[in-house]
Design an enzyme around this catalytic site. Structure first.
Site, PDB file in Angstrom:
ATOM      1  N   THR A  97       0.833  -1.211   0.000  1.00 33.01           N
ATOM      2  CA  THR A  97       0.000   0.000   0.000  1.00 33.01           C
ATOM      3  C   THR A  97       0.867   1.260   0.000  1.00 33.01           C
ATOM      4  OG1 THR A  97      -1.450   1.344   1.401  1.00 33.01           O
ATOM      5  CG2 THR A  97      -0.230  -0.386   2.502  1.00 33.01           C
ATOM      6  N   SER A 135      -1.245   2.981  10.513  1.00 35.58           N
ATOM      7  CA  SER A 135      -2.157   2.123  11.279  1.00 35.58           C
ATOM      8  C   SER A 135      -1.472   0.774  11.458  1.00 35.58           C
ATOM      9  CB  SER A 135      -3.488   1.923  10.542  1.00 35.58           C
ATOM     10  OG  SER A 135      -3.308   1.010   9.464  1.00 35.58           O
ATOM     11  N   TYR A 149      -2.618  -1.957  10.476  1.00 39.51           N
ATOM     12  CA  TYR A 149      -2.729  -2.591   9.163  1.00 39.51           C
ATOM     13  C   TYR A 149      -1.595  -2.145   8.238  1.00 39.51           C
ATOM     14  CZ  TYR A 149      -3.797  -2.342   4.237  1.00 39.51           C
ATOM     15  OH  TYR A 149      -3.669  -2.358   2.882  1.00 39.51           O
ATOM     16  N   HIS A 150      -1.424  -0.834   8.087  1.00 43.31           N
ATOM     17  CA  HIS A 150      -0.371  -0.346   7.193  1.00 43.31           C
ATOM     18  C   HIS A 150       0.999  -0.839   7.660  1.00 43.31           C
ATOM     19  CE1 HIS A 150      -3.576   2.667   6.188  1.00 43.31           C
ATOM     20  NE2 HIS A 150      -3.121   2.445   4.980  1.00 43.31           N
ATOM     21  N   LYS A 180       1.742  -4.320   6.412  1.00 43.72           N
ATOM     22  CA  LYS A 180       2.200  -4.347   5.021  1.00 43.72           C
ATOM     23  C   LYS A 180       3.681  -3.993   4.933  1.00 43.72           C
ATOM     24  CE  LYS A 180      -1.686  -5.068   2.559  1.00 43.72           C
ATOM     25  NZ  LYS A 180      -1.862  -6.150   1.580  1.00 43.72           N
ATOM     26  N   VAL A 204     -16.208  14.624   5.475  1.00 43.79           N
ATOM     27  CA  VAL A 204     -14.747  14.721   5.378  1.00 43.79           C
ATOM     28  C   VAL A 204     -14.169  14.668   6.787  1.00 43.79           C
ATOM     29  CG1 VAL A 204     -12.873  16.313   4.783  1.00 43.79           C
ATOM     30  CG2 VAL A 204     -14.831  16.027   3.227  1.00 43.79           C
TER      31      VAL A 204
END
Lengths: 437, 437
Positions: A147, A182, A184-185, A188, A257
């Site tokens: 990502t 995060s 998650y990131h 990766k 937003v």
């Protein structure tokens, strides 16, 4: 072009499915693997794809009926090392496209069990693959979905994976410094380092696709038949920003937003995702090579994206408002952002840039499935980077505490199902939608 | 200096134990935590500490008897999230020193189960800690043992954690690009990224000690009584290079250098390890700060280190030979290496540089325990970076295959015990040693 045997890992997902169809249509032999955990997570989160999707078996049968092409489907969990080894030994793949990871940043930020699950699931699956390749298919090409979020938002231009650094009179080409946002990131990024190491010591070949935020729901293949639809997520856990804006616009709700909206990211159309993967497949990395392609076509700030959707609607005389919510994430809301994305263009990518037509087409799709929209999912975000999951997630956290107490690495897949579909809100949104038709 | 409550995680290890004694002696309240898994891994690998070590309970009782000071000992596995939470809630720590990880590069390279175990064990333990700190002790100072091996061997000067990069007319201070050299070193890098993220989003404070290779076995506190000894590893899995050279010299065996021996690393005396940790403790990071100290005092190439041992022996008229073995690791054998290590000096570190006296003292220790040396451990390395564990490890790999087949993340702690102690080799070495006395 020579026909390749390709294993698509995570074939039941938003992009895995579209990619499998695209590669099958291009004449490659596709084996599709998935644990189907994404459907289970939907049940646990009380979320669902806006567009209904068929069970895997029906989808591949339909594909065969329509095109005469075969996608060989098998259910398998990548965390099962023995199964991964058997898969690689039996299929003799030329390439493996690896989408099979927990891929939601908010999901990873709900609480400790979800953070652990995300990192353990993603790392162990990828380690299992790397060892199976070392032992049984060292020349196969691993194409891994990474990502753009691995880079974060540095105050310098973002290169594609590596940067030449001059320092104190010397220089070296080194991995680009990473600042993921995060758990998650981060998972990766951990994968990226593990894969790069395996290429270096075992001579494996890999392409790490650092992908931007994908939007849209149609590729040529998916569009052939409603039964070939790929999933379309819009909720606060699994949805991506443009898809969410399109749904909000379709329902006449304000576009929400997070914070100032100056957060700038790379974006791409799902048609470009499948094209990029195919380009990587048909132009493989060399033996021992670990390469990174930044896979996106345009960069936008979140507020610019909201304005694009508003303007597309205005062209049809429809008024759309934009509201700013407190940002549940910890991230810079105004920053420099200039990420290179040349390598896939050099291989021949013909980008589909974001235009009003695409936005209108997505909105049209949403309207056809409006009855399935859960408006609650479009209101407040339900995961906060500082405090974790709110409301429903608090309950889940207690449920998993018992499992967590085991002295094993935490891989808690279950939390009590959360059904949040207040009839009043759904009715109000449907009414609003009906008024506009 | 104000008295602090300090939790030492991994208190049963080589450095954890020495650190706990040092901090206790300095007047801090020390809580010592360990799962004792290191002793189990010894049984599984057929390895043992050269210097006998007492069970934890005896050690802390002896420390109390000798000094009147209390180290509060409890057995606990850091992967147990509930136990970690309870620990943090009950102890209200000012700081936590985190040594509690699988810390051997060769162990992590044996096979897939050992690679997975290393990464899952280390990541999950640290994630458990981070969430417990967020929820129950957000102002506590996390002092984490990382490694200089996270950097690899770039062709530019290595800074302490961060580097200012100028690129295309802009600049930013970014994490130093990392290129770790084993699944173990990678696990430390993954931890570093996770911790840095937690500091950024939750305002935690952390010091990541990127430590070099430690040698020696005596600190002032350990030296008080033989029952306070800390472990001393020399085998190919757990041992570090200088300790191994000293044992080889003591037994009259050739010093075995892997490859050309140009591999250059940072080194430090165990007395400096405990001093560095104390300096970090007594000069904590600020709230939200993630800082990196490079923790070593001198850098040497492996062949220079071998020459130092040879020369120290020659001063006593003893002849020592040096042999080069094929390198089981994948690493540069000749490279630029210049790593900064200024921050701990700025805090007041008084280094103990490596001299003949230290080498002679280690060799003296070895001679006192010569009967416990397993000469087989000093011969060929038994883990190869390309192929994994050899001989004994092949067998272990089969044993764990059954466990691995479960579709859970692989955390395989057991492999069949390997007892490799051929009487002939041991006898020959003892005879050689006897001749030299």
């Amino acid at each position: 072009m020579s026909k390749k045997t390709v294993v698509v890992l995570g074939v039941d997902g938003y992009l895995g499915w579209a990619t499998a169809l695209h590669l099958s249509q291009a004449g490659h032999d596709v084996v599709g693997i998935d644990s189907l955990v994404r459907r289970r997570w939907d049940r646990e989160c009380g979320t669902q794809s806006l567009i209904p999707i068929k069970p895997m078996k029906q989808r591949v049968n339909l594909w065969h009926r329509l095109t005469g092409r075969t996608i060989s489907w098998r259910k398998m969990d990548l965390r099962d090392a023995r199964a991964v080894t058997a898969l690689v030994k039996e299929t003799h793949p030329d390439a493996l496209i690896h989408f099979a990871e927990q891929r939601s940043a908010p999901f990873s930020m709900i609480d400790l069990p979800h953070a652990s699950l995300t990192q353990v699931n993603n790392l162990v699956g990828t380690l299992n693959l790397l060892f199976a390749l070392r032992d049984h298919a060292p020349r196969a090409h691993l194409i891994k979905l990474g990502t753009m979020g691995e880079y974060g938002t540095p105050n310098i231009d973002i290169e594609e994976g590596f940067i030449v650094i001059k320092h104190n009179g010397r220089e070296d080409r080194l991995p680009f410094p990473m600042q993921p946002g995060s758990f998650y990131h981060l998972s990766k990024l951990h994968d990226s380092h593990n894969i790069q190491f395996a290429c270096r010591i075992w001579g494996l070949r890999a392409t790490d696709l650092h992908q931007g935020v994908v939007y849209g729901n149609h590729t040529d293949e998916v569009a052939m038949h409603p039964g070939l639809a790929t999933r379309f997520d819009y909720d606060a856990i699994w949805g991506t920003v443009l898809n969410r804006f399109c749904i909000q616009a379709a329902l006449g709700l304000p576009l929400t937003v997070y914070g100032k909206g100056g957060q700038t990211r790379g974006f791409l159309d799902i048609r470009d995702t499948v094209a990029c993967v195919r380009l990587a497949l048909e132009h493989p990395a060399a033996g021992g090579e670990y390469r990174v392609f930044n896979q996106f076509t345009e960069q936008f700030s979140v507020k610019a994206l909201a304005a694009k959707v508003r303007d597309a609607r205005a062209a049809h005389g429809l008024k759309t408002s934009i509201v700013h919510l407190p940002n549940p994430r910890v991230e810079r809301e105004e920053h420099y952002y200039n990420a290179k994305h040349q390598k896939l263009l050099d291989l021949g990518l013909q980008p589909h840039y974001l235009g009003d037509t695409l936005i209108e087409s997505v909105i049209g799709t949403v309207e056809r499935h409006a009855a399935r929209v859960d408006p609650v999912e479009l209101e407040q975000p339900n995961v906060d980077w500082r405090r974790g999951g709110t409301a429903g997630w608090q309950k889940a956290a207690e449920t998993v505490a018992a499992v967590e107490a085991e002295t094993r690495p935490v891989v808690v897949l279950s939390s009590s199902p959360k059904r949040r579909r207040p009839a009043s809100a759904a009715a109000a949104a449907s009414a609003r939608l009906a008024q506009r038709r």
